[in-house]
Design an enzyme around this catalytic site. Structure first.
Site, PDB file in Angstrom:
ATOM      1  N   GLN A 159       0.805  -1.223   0.000  1.00 56.29           N
ATOM      2  CA  GLN A 159       0.000   0.000   0.000  1.00 56.29           C
ATOM      3  C   GLN A 159       0.841   1.277   0.000  1.00 56.29           C
ATOM      4  OE1 GLN A 159      -3.963   1.799   2.191  1.00 56.29           O
ATOM      5  NE2 GLN A 159      -2.987   0.096   3.159  1.00 56.29           N
ATOM      6  N   ASP A 160       2.132   1.128   0.108  1.00 49.18           N
ATOM      7  CA  ASP A 160       2.991   2.326   0.175  1.00 49.18           C
ATOM      8  C   ASP A 160       4.138   2.210  -0.836  1.00 49.18           C
ATOM      9  OD1 ASP A 160       3.630   4.819   1.192  1.00 49.18           O
ATOM     10  OD2 ASP A 160       4.775   4.044   2.883  1.00 49.18           O
ATOM     11  N   LEU A 161       3.806   1.670  -2.014  1.00 51.40           N
ATOM     12  CA  LEU A 161       4.856   1.429  -3.016  1.00 51.40           C
ATOM     13  C   LEU A 161       5.157   2.708  -3.808  1.00 51.40           C
ATOM     14  CD1 LEU A 161       6.605  -0.990  -4.025  1.00 51.40           C
ATOM     15  CD2 LEU A 161       5.009  -1.196  -5.928  1.00 51.40           C
ATOM     16  N   HIS A 162       5.584   3.744  -3.096  1.00 50.48           N
ATOM     17  CA  HIS A 162       6.066   4.935  -3.805  1.00 50.48           C
ATOM     18  C   HIS A 162       7.539   4.700  -4.110  1.00 50.48           C
ATOM     19  CE1 HIS A 162       8.165   6.313  -0.210  1.00 50.48           C
ATOM     20  NE2 HIS A 162       7.064   6.082   0.493  1.00 50.48           N
TER      21      HIS A 162
ATOM     22  N   ASN B 281      10.365   3.845  -1.708  1.00 51.64           N
ATOM     23  CA  ASN B 281      10.376   2.532  -1.069  1.00 51.64           C
ATOM     24  C   ASN B 281      10.806   1.459  -2.065  1.00 51.64           C
ATOM     25  OD1 ASN B 281       9.778   3.154   1.590  1.00 51.64           O
ATOM     26  ND2 ASN B 281       7.557   3.093   1.288  1.00 51.64           N
TER      27      ASN B 281
END
Ligand SMILES: Nc1ncnc2c1ncn2[C@@H]1O[C@H](COP(=O)(O)OP(=O)(O)O)[C@@H](O)[C@H]1O
Ligand SMILES: [Mg+2]
Length: 244
Positions: free
Chosen positions: A146-149, A152
């Site tokens: 959910q935080d695959l910016h 990361n």
């Protein structure tokens, strides 16, 4: 001992030779970080070497040189993400939370009121409407980061790029595009946001309107408490307007 990494937001991360030790501040979204890394077993993500649940401590493979993906050209970065995403999709279930649980835990309208209505109500309405429609009509349930910016995703030697820092959730694939679509480190403009939406959905054979709705709602939900809220709100507006 080596110095800890400066860019840790909800953790303390210190390199130790070929490994890094990450101590998480207990946080709902990172609760099953170790389980996600374990499931990926090094395939597209940093490998988990050991885990002490009581101490919220993870020992994992160190990515070297560890350069951030957003330091690459933004079209190249998008290509890397399009190749990485399908490798991280794994049919799974508990202990990971479902997108349905996650969206019902978010209290967008309350947060919006509590924080002094910092943007137009139509974005609250649109987020709620998107979730109401999308949650019950999802496709196959897979593991999503959910935080695959692109802060990361780190340059490594075993593979060119590896994902770290999963905030895992289980849901349909379209939901997992949200962090990339709103990822302003790859360009912050209406054009850049819609290009990411169009490119990723076309490349990965996903439904553009579902990805748009999820990204809009998740961006609003995650904007509270973020110092980047004004930027996220702009992104949400562009996504709302793209559906009209
Ligand atoms: N496996 C790793 N290899 C190399 N550097 C890492 C690794 N994991 C984390 N880091 C460094 O530590 C920073 C914070 O780690 P991250 O897992 O993203 O924590 P947070 O949840 O606080 O964002 C990263 O931005 C990166 O610089
Ligand atoms: Mg991080």
């Amino acid at each position: 001992m080596e110095e800890p990494f400066a860019d840790a937001y909800v953790s303390y991360v210190v390199p130790a030779g070929a490994a890094v030790l990450k101590i998480q501040w207990p946080h709902r979204e990172s609760e099953h970080e170790a389980a996600a890394l374990e499931l990926w077993a090094g395939d597209g993500a940093a490998r988990l070497l050991a885990h002490d649940e009581k101490r919220n401590a993870l020992l994992m493979e160190r990515c070297r040189p560890g350069t951030y993906l957003h330091q690459a050209d933004s079209d190249d970065a998008l290509r890397v993400l399009a190749d990485l995403l399908p490798r991280l999709w794994r049919p799974t279930g508990p202990p990971f939370r479902s997108v349905a649980e996650e969206t019902s835990w978010w209290t967008i309208r309350d947060e919006w009121k509590k924080t002094g209505k910092p943007f137009e109500e139509s974005l609250v309405d649109a987020s709620e409407a998107a979730f109401a429609e999308l949650v019950t009509s999802q496709g196959e349930q897979v593991l999503l980061h959910q935080d695959l910016h692109s802060g990361n995703v780190l340059a490594a030697d075993r593979e060119p790029w590896l994902a770290i820092d999963p905030k895992p959730v289980v849901g349909e694939r379209e939901f997992g595009l949200a962090p990339i679509i709103r990822g302003f480190e790859l360009g912050h403009s209406r054009r850049a946001v819609l290009r990411r939406l169009d490119f990723l959905t076309a490349e990965l054979g996903l439904d553009r309107d579902r990805a748009r709705g999820w990204a809009l709602g998740q961006t609003i939900a995650w904007s509270f408490g973020s110092k980047y809220q004004p930027r996220h709100i702009e992104t949400a507006r562009w996504l709302l307007e793209a559906g009209r």
